[in-house]
Design a protein around this motif. Structure first.
Motif, PDB file in Angstrom:
ATOM      1  N   LEU A  42     -57.543 -15.265  54.144  1.00  0.00           N
ATOM      2  CA  LEU A  42     -56.269 -15.968  54.157  1.00  0.00           C
ATOM      3  C   LEU A  42     -55.805 -16.280  52.744  1.00  0.00           C
ATOM      4  O   LEU A  42     -56.541 -16.818  51.933  1.00  0.00           O
ATOM      5  CB  LEU A  42     -56.412 -17.264  54.947  1.00  0.00           C
ATOM      6  CG  LEU A  42     -55.153 -17.973  55.349  1.00  0.00           C
ATOM      7  CD1 LEU A  42     -54.245 -17.070  56.173  1.00  0.00           C
ATOM      8  CD2 LEU A  42     -55.507 -19.197  56.177  1.00  0.00           C
ATOM      9  N   LEU A  43     -54.564 -15.911  52.463  1.00  0.00           N
ATOM     10  CA  LEU A  43     -53.963 -16.158  51.162  1.00  0.00           C
ATOM     11  C   LEU A  43     -53.014 -17.342  51.248  1.00  0.00           C
ATOM     12  O   LEU A  43     -52.649 -17.776  52.332  1.00  0.00           O
ATOM     13  CB  LEU A  43     -53.192 -14.913  50.717  1.00  0.00           C
ATOM     14  CG  LEU A  43     -53.987 -13.607  50.671  1.00  0.00           C
ATOM     15  CD1 LEU A  43     -53.062 -12.439  50.415  1.00  0.00           C
ATOM     16  CD2 LEU A  43     -55.075 -13.683  49.630  1.00  0.00           C
ATOM     17  N   THR A  44     -52.598 -17.856  50.104  1.00  0.00           N
ATOM     18  CA  THR A  44     -51.585 -18.902  50.085  1.00  0.00           C
ATOM     19  C   THR A  44     -50.365 -18.397  50.837  1.00  0.00           C
ATOM     20  O   THR A  44     -49.895 -17.291  50.596  1.00  0.00           O
ATOM     21  CB  THR A  44     -51.224 -19.263  48.634  1.00  0.00           C
ATOM     22  OG1 THR A  44     -52.402 -19.726  47.991  1.00  0.00           O
ATOM     23  CG2 THR A  44     -50.162 -20.332  48.587  1.00  0.00           C
ATOM     24  N   SER A  45     -49.862 -19.188  51.773  1.00  0.00           N
ATOM     25  CA  SER A  45     -48.786 -18.752  52.661  1.00  0.00           C
ATOM     26  C   SER A  45     -47.551 -19.625  52.488  1.00  0.00           C
ATOM     27  O   SER A  45     -47.657 -20.838  52.327  1.00  0.00           O
ATOM     28  CB  SER A  45     -49.261 -18.815  54.115  1.00  0.00           C
ATOM     29  OG  SER A  45     -50.389 -17.976  54.293  1.00  0.00           O
ATOM     30  N   PRO A  46     -46.363 -18.998  52.549  1.00  0.00           N
ATOM     31  CA  PRO A  46     -45.121 -19.758  52.360  1.00  0.00           C
ATOM     32  C   PRO A  46     -44.799 -20.631  53.566  1.00  0.00           C
ATOM     33  O   PRO A  46     -45.147 -20.303  54.698  1.00  0.00           O
ATOM     34  CB  PRO A  46     -44.067 -18.665  52.191  1.00  0.00           C
ATOM     35  CG  PRO A  46     -44.620 -17.498  52.928  1.00  0.00           C
ATOM     36  CD  PRO A  46     -46.115 -17.578  52.778  1.00  0.00           C
ATOM     37  N   LEU A  47     -44.128 -21.743  53.292  1.00  0.00           N
ATOM     38  CA  LEU A  47     -43.646 -22.604  54.371  1.00  0.00           C
ATOM     39  C   LEU A  47     -42.202 -22.992  54.096  1.00  0.00           C
ATOM     40  O   LEU A  47     -41.754 -22.995  52.956  1.00  0.00           O
ATOM     41  CB  LEU A  47     -44.523 -23.853  54.532  1.00  0.00           C
ATOM     42  CG  LEU A  47     -44.576 -24.892  53.426  1.00  0.00           C
ATOM     43  CD1 LEU A  47     -43.404 -25.863  53.481  1.00  0.00           C
ATOM     44  CD2 LEU A  47     -45.863 -25.677  53.535  1.00  0.00           C
ATOM     45  N   GLU A  48     -41.482 -23.285  55.179  1.00  0.00           N
ATOM     46  CA  GLU A  48     -40.108 -23.762  55.103  1.00  0.00           C
ATOM     47  C   GLU A  48     -39.905 -24.782  56.207  1.00  0.00           C
ATOM     48  O   GLU A  48     -40.443 -24.627  57.299  1.00  0.00           O
ATOM     49  CB  GLU A  48     -39.107 -22.622  55.284  1.00  0.00           C
ATOM     50  CG  GLU A  48     -39.113 -21.666  54.117  1.00  0.00           C
ATOM     51  CD  GLU A  48     -37.921 -20.735  54.123  1.00  0.00           C
ATOM     52  OE1 GLU A  48     -36.853 -21.136  54.642  1.00  0.00           O
ATOM     53  OE2 GLU A  48     -38.069 -19.630  53.619  1.00  0.00           O
ATOM     54  N   GLY A  49     -39.127 -25.840  55.896  1.00  0.00           N
ATOM     55  CA  GLY A  49     -38.922 -26.851  56.916  1.00  0.00           C
ATOM     56  C   GLY A  49     -37.789 -27.799  56.597  1.00  0.00           C
ATOM     57  O   GLY A  49     -37.000 -27.575  55.679  1.00  0.00           O
ATOM     58  N   SER A  50     -37.735 -28.876  57.390  1.00  0.00           N
ATOM     59  CA  SER A  50     -36.714 -29.895  57.194  1.00  0.00           C
ATOM     60  C   SER A  50     -37.263 -31.246  57.608  1.00  0.00           C
ATOM     61  O   SER A  50     -38.241 -31.340  58.349  1.00  0.00           O
ATOM     62  CB  SER A  50     -35.445 -29.563  57.983  1.00  0.00           C
ATOM     63  OG  SER A  50     -35.718 -29.580  59.362  1.00  0.00           O
TER      64      SER A  50
END
Length: 114
Positions: A42-50
């Protein structure tokens, strides 16, 4: 004030780094599971939210999606939670999450969500 911006660490040593919230209370960043997750690839993974506006709600709810960067499978997680501030001013996040893994067919769909 319960702003998600910054670095957060879970009880299982997962780490989440969140950018500054924009004018619409949206954010991005990255997520890295701790050793307890068991995925050595597992690599560093992007996140998006509010997040809810803290001017309207002092202990806001939030949500974000992580698209995992794995070498052999496609997985996405969604997190939904709330930020709490205790009497000492300490911020804590409480969240639930779902993990969705790509299934090979509609017949295999049942085992794609955890």
């Amino acid at each position: 004030q319960c702003l998600l911006s910054g670095s957060w660490r879970s009880d299982t040593s997962c780490r989440m780094v969140v950018s500054t919230l924009d004018k619409d209370n949206r954010f991005s960043g990255f997520y890295l599971p701790g050793p307890a997750a068991g995925y050595s690839e597992l690599l560093t993974s992007p996140l998006e939210g509010s997040q809810q506006d803290t001017e309207l709600v002092p202990q806001p709810t939030f949500s974000f999606t992580v698209n995992w960067r794995l070498q052999e499978t496609a997985q996405t997680s969604v997190f939904l939670g709330q930020c709490y501030v205790d009497p000492k001013g300490e911020e804590t996040l409480h969240a639930l999450w779902l993990l969705r893994e790509a299934a090979d067919s509609p017949a295999e769909d049942w085992k794609g969500t955890r």
